[in-house]
Design a protein around this motif. Structure first.
Motif, PDB file in Angstrom:
ATOM      1  N   ASP A 100      -6.034  -1.565   6.372  1.00 36.15           N
ATOM      2  CA  ASP A 100      -6.013  -3.012   6.511  1.00 36.15           C
ATOM      3  C   ASP A 100      -6.718  -3.609   5.303  1.00 36.15           C
ATOM      4  OD1 ASP A 100      -6.327  -5.719   7.469  1.00 36.15           O
ATOM      5  OD2 ASP A 100      -5.972  -4.933   9.465  1.00 36.15           O
ATOM      6  N   ASN A 101      -6.363  -4.815   4.910  1.00 36.36           N
ATOM      7  CA  ASN A 101      -7.016  -5.445   3.767  1.00 36.36           C
ATOM      8  C   ASN A 101      -7.992  -6.537   4.184  1.00 36.36           C
ATOM      9  OD1 ASN A 101      -5.237  -7.410   4.557  1.00 36.36           O
ATOM     10  ND2 ASN A 101      -4.091  -7.461   2.652  1.00 36.36           N
ATOM     11  N   ASN A 102      -8.481  -6.487   5.433  1.00 32.79           N
ATOM     12  CA  ASN A 102      -9.418  -7.475   5.945  1.00 32.79           C
ATOM     13  C   ASN A 102     -10.846  -7.002   5.694  1.00 32.79           C
ATOM     14  OD1 ASN A 102     -10.880  -9.350   7.341  1.00 32.79           O
ATOM     15  ND2 ASN A 102      -9.805  -9.076   9.286  1.00 32.79           N
ATOM     16  N   PRO A 103     -11.586  -7.628   4.761  1.00 35.80           N
ATOM     17  CA  PRO A 103     -12.945  -7.174   4.451  1.00 35.80           C
ATOM     18  C   PRO A 103     -13.944  -7.421   5.581  1.00 35.80           C
ATOM     19  CG  PRO A 103     -12.405  -9.124   3.189  1.00 35.80           C
ATOM     20  CD  PRO A 103     -11.166  -8.725   3.910  1.00 35.80           C
ATOM     21  N   ALA A 104     -13.591  -8.219   6.579  1.00 36.29           N
ATOM     22  CA  ALA A 104     -14.504  -8.475   7.697  1.00 36.29           C
ATOM     23  C   ALA A 104     -14.650  -7.246   8.594  1.00 36.29           C
ATOM     24  CB  ALA A 104     -14.008  -9.658   8.517  1.00 36.29           C
ATOM     25  N   LEU A 105     -13.785  -6.264   8.454  1.00 39.25           N
ATOM     26  CA  LEU A 105     -13.855  -5.074   9.298  1.00 39.25           C
ATOM     27  C   LEU A 105     -15.032  -4.178   8.927  1.00 39.25           C
ATOM     28  CD1 LEU A 105     -10.059  -4.263   9.477  1.00 39.25           C
ATOM     29  CD2 LEU A 105     -11.457  -5.401  11.192  1.00 39.25           C
ATOM     30  N   ASN A 106     -15.472  -4.198   7.671  1.00 38.08           N
ATOM     31  CA  ASN A 106     -16.661  -3.485   7.191  1.00 38.08           C
ATOM     32  C   ASN A 106     -16.626  -1.979   7.370  1.00 38.08           C
ATOM     33  OD1 ASN A 106     -17.957  -5.740   6.199  1.00 38.08           O
ATOM     34  ND2 ASN A 106     -18.956  -6.174   8.138  1.00 38.08           N
ATOM     35  N   VAL A 107     -15.478  -1.378   7.605  1.00 32.46           N
ATOM     36  CA  VAL A 107     -15.376   0.081   7.708  1.00 32.46           C
ATOM     37  C   VAL A 107     -14.311   0.530   6.716  1.00 32.46           C
ATOM     38  CG1 VAL A 107     -14.885   2.026   9.213  1.00 32.46           C
ATOM     39  CG2 VAL A 107     -15.992  -0.007  10.144  1.00 32.46           C
ATOM     40  N   ILE A 108     -14.719   1.320   5.731  1.00 36.18           N
ATOM     41  CA  ILE A 108     -13.814   1.788   4.680  1.00 36.18           C
ATOM     42  C   ILE A 108     -12.737   2.689   5.278  1.00 36.18           C
ATOM     43  CG2 ILE A 108     -13.691   3.100   2.522  1.00 36.18           C
ATOM     44  CD1 ILE A 108     -15.176   0.477   2.238  1.00 36.18           C
ATOM     45  N   GLY A 149       4.486  -0.949  -6.818  1.00 33.08           N
ATOM     46  CA  GLY A 149       5.018  -0.253  -7.982  1.00 33.08           C
ATOM     47  C   GLY A 149       3.950   0.222  -8.950  1.00 33.08           C
ATOM     48  N   SER A 150       2.704  -0.135  -8.707  1.00 31.62           N
ATOM     49  CA  SER A 150       1.614   0.288  -9.579  1.00 31.62           C
ATOM     50  C   SER A 150       1.390   1.792  -9.427  1.00 31.62           C
ATOM     51  CB  SER A 150       0.338  -0.474  -9.215  1.00 31.62           C
ATOM     52  OG  SER A 150      -0.758   0.024  -9.943  1.00 31.62           O
ATOM     53  N   MET A 151       0.991   2.433 -10.490  1.00 34.00           N
ATOM     54  CA  MET A 151       0.720   3.867 -10.453  1.00 34.00           C
ATOM     55  C   MET A 151      -0.761   4.161 -10.224  1.00 34.00           C
ATOM     56  SD  MET A 151       3.643   5.138 -10.584  1.00 34.00           S
ATOM     57  CE  MET A 151       3.234   6.844 -10.722  1.00 34.00           C
ATOM     58  N   SER A 152      -1.596   3.124 -10.147  1.00 35.83           N
ATOM     59  CA  SER A 152      -3.018   3.342  -9.898  1.00 35.83           C
ATOM     60  C   SER A 152      -3.389   2.741  -8.548  1.00 35.83           C
ATOM     61  CB  SER A 152      -3.865   2.694 -11.000  1.00 35.83           C
ATOM     62  OG  SER A 152      -3.682   1.299 -10.997  1.00 35.83           O
ATOM     63  N   CYS A 153      -4.225   3.442  -7.823  1.00 32.63           N
ATOM     64  CA  CYS A 153      -4.692   2.994  -6.506  1.00 32.63           C
ATOM     65  C   CYS A 153      -6.189   2.732  -6.617  1.00 32.63           C
ATOM     66  CB  CYS A 153      -4.407   4.057  -5.460  1.00 32.63           C
ATOM     67  SG  CYS A 153      -2.659   4.440  -5.321  1.00 32.63           S
ATOM     68  N   ILE A 154      -6.571   1.458  -6.704  1.00 36.48           N
ATOM     69  CA  ILE A 154      -7.978   1.126  -6.937  1.00 36.48           C
ATOM     70  C   ILE A 154      -8.518   0.077  -5.976  1.00 36.48           C
ATOM     71  CG2 ILE A 154      -7.983   1.754  -9.385  1.00 36.48           C
ATOM     72  CD1 ILE A 154      -7.469  -1.198 -10.019  1.00 36.48           C
ATOM     73  N   THR A 155      -7.680  -0.575  -5.170  1.00 37.83           N
ATOM     74  CA  THR A 155      -8.108  -1.643  -4.278  1.00 37.83           C
ATOM     75  C   THR A 155      -8.767  -1.045  -3.032  1.00 37.83           C
ATOM     76  OG1 THR A 155      -6.237  -2.959  -5.016  1.00 37.83           O
ATOM     77  CG2 THR A 155      -7.353  -3.690  -3.019  1.00 37.83           C
ATOM     78  N   VAL A 156      -9.963  -1.508  -2.709  1.00 35.08           N
ATOM     79  CA  VAL A 156     -10.673  -1.010  -1.526  1.00 35.08           C
ATOM     80  C   VAL A 156      -9.999  -1.548  -0.270  1.00 35.08           C
ATOM     81  CG1 VAL A 156     -12.860  -1.005  -0.279  1.00 35.08           C
ATOM     82  CG2 VAL A 156     -12.847  -0.853  -2.768  1.00 35.08           C
ATOM     83  N   LEU A 157      -9.715  -0.652   0.671  1.00 38.10           N
ATOM     84  CA  LEU A 157      -9.103  -1.031   1.940  1.00 38.10           C
ATOM     85  C   LEU A 157     -10.037  -0.668   3.083  1.00 38.10           C
ATOM     86  CD1 LEU A 157      -5.415   0.108   1.347  1.00 38.10           C
ATOM     87  CD2 LEU A 157      -6.346  -2.198   1.216  1.00 38.10           C
ATOM     88  N   TYR A 158      -9.752  -1.198   4.270  1.00 37.97           N
ATOM     89  CA  TYR A 158     -10.619  -1.027   5.421  1.00 37.97           C
ATOM     90  C   TYR A 158      -9.834  -0.410   6.579  1.00 37.97           C
ATOM     91  CZ  TYR A 158     -13.346  -4.028   2.497  1.00 37.97           C
ATOM     92  OH  TYR A 158     -14.033  -4.538   1.423  1.00 37.97           O
ATOM     93  N   ARG A 159     -10.556   0.208   7.486  1.00 42.79           N
ATOM     94  CA  ARG A 159      -9.915   0.878   8.624  1.00 42.79           C
ATOM     95  C   ARG A 159      -9.324  -0.154   9.558  1.00 42.79           C
ATOM     96  NH1 ARG A 159     -13.708   4.382  12.143  1.00 42.79           N
ATOM     97  NH2 ARG A 159     -14.098   2.387  13.102  1.00 42.79           N
ATOM     98  N   MET A 160      -8.133   0.152  10.069  1.00 40.78           N
ATOM     99  CA  MET A 160      -7.459  -0.760  10.994  1.00 40.78           C
ATOM    100  C   MET A 160      -8.213  -0.793  12.326  1.00 40.78           C
ATOM    101  SD  MET A 160      -3.426  -0.099  10.346  1.00 40.78           S
ATOM    102  CE  MET A 160      -3.003  -1.388  11.487  1.00 40.78           C
ATOM    103  N   PRO A 161      -8.307  -1.963  12.955  1.00 49.10           N
ATOM    104  CA  PRO A 161      -8.990  -2.066  14.245  1.00 49.10           C
ATOM    105  C   PRO A 161      -8.205  -1.321  15.326  1.00 49.10           C
ATOM    106  CG  PRO A 161      -7.962  -4.144  13.684  1.00 49.10           C
ATOM    107  CD  PRO A 161      -7.792  -3.241  12.504  1.00 49.10           C
ATOM    108  N   MET A 162      -8.927  -0.746  16.249  1.00 49.15           N
ATOM    109  CA  MET A 162      -8.304  -0.034  17.364  1.00 49.15           C
ATOM    110  C   MET A 162      -7.978  -1.038  18.449  1.00 49.15           C
ATOM    111  SD  MET A 162      -8.342   2.951  16.180  1.00 49.15           S
ATOM    112  CE  MET A 162      -8.353   4.324  17.255  1.00 49.15           C
ATOM    113  N   ASN A 163      -6.716  -1.033  18.922  1.00 53.18           N
ATOM    114  CA  ASN A 163      -6.291  -1.966  19.982  1.00 53.18           C
ATOM    115  C   ASN A 163      -6.313  -1.289  21.311  1.00 53.18           C
ATOM    116  OD1 ASN A 163      -5.982  -3.967  18.133  1.00 53.18           O
ATOM    117  ND2 ASN A 163      -3.790  -3.658  17.908  1.00 53.18           N
TER     118      ASN A 163
END
Length: 96
Positions: free
Chosen positions: A55-63, A82-96
């Motif tokens: 998830d790209n929601n920074p409020a989740l606070n879990v990498i 299409g980018s060949m580099s992966c550098i954006t920090v993402l967060y764990r999806m919330p459990m429903n």
């Protein structure tokens, strides 16, 4: 009498309704940007190799992390498709 009243008051009511609805939906625009996103694990010699749902929601606070070959790896997002580099920090999806 009724027609004259409606002709003068109705445009003001429509204008107030338009302004109120514009402010009511202002928060919805920002929330659409926070959504599930595919994260990628950078393995040695193979950038962006293993896909992971994050998830790209920074409020989740879990990498966002996953286990590959019995090792924990952090998943990163691509700055643009299409980018060949992966550098954006993402967060764990919330459990429903």
């Amino acid at each position: 009498m009724k027609t004259k009243f409606l002709k003068t008051v109705l445009p003001a009511i429509v204008l107030m309704l338009a302004v109120a609805s514009a402010f009511a939906f202002k928060n919805v625009e920002g929330k659409a940007l926070l959504a599930p996103e595919i994260g990628w694990v950078n393995l040695e010699g193979s950038p962006c190799e293993v896909p992971v749902m994050c998830d790209n929601n920074p409020a989740l606070n879990v990498i966002c992390k996953t286990i590959v070959n019995n090792q924990v790896h952090q998943a990163f997002g691509k700055p643009f498709p299409g980018s060949m580099s992966c550098i954006t920090v993402l967060y764990r999806m919330p459990m429903n």
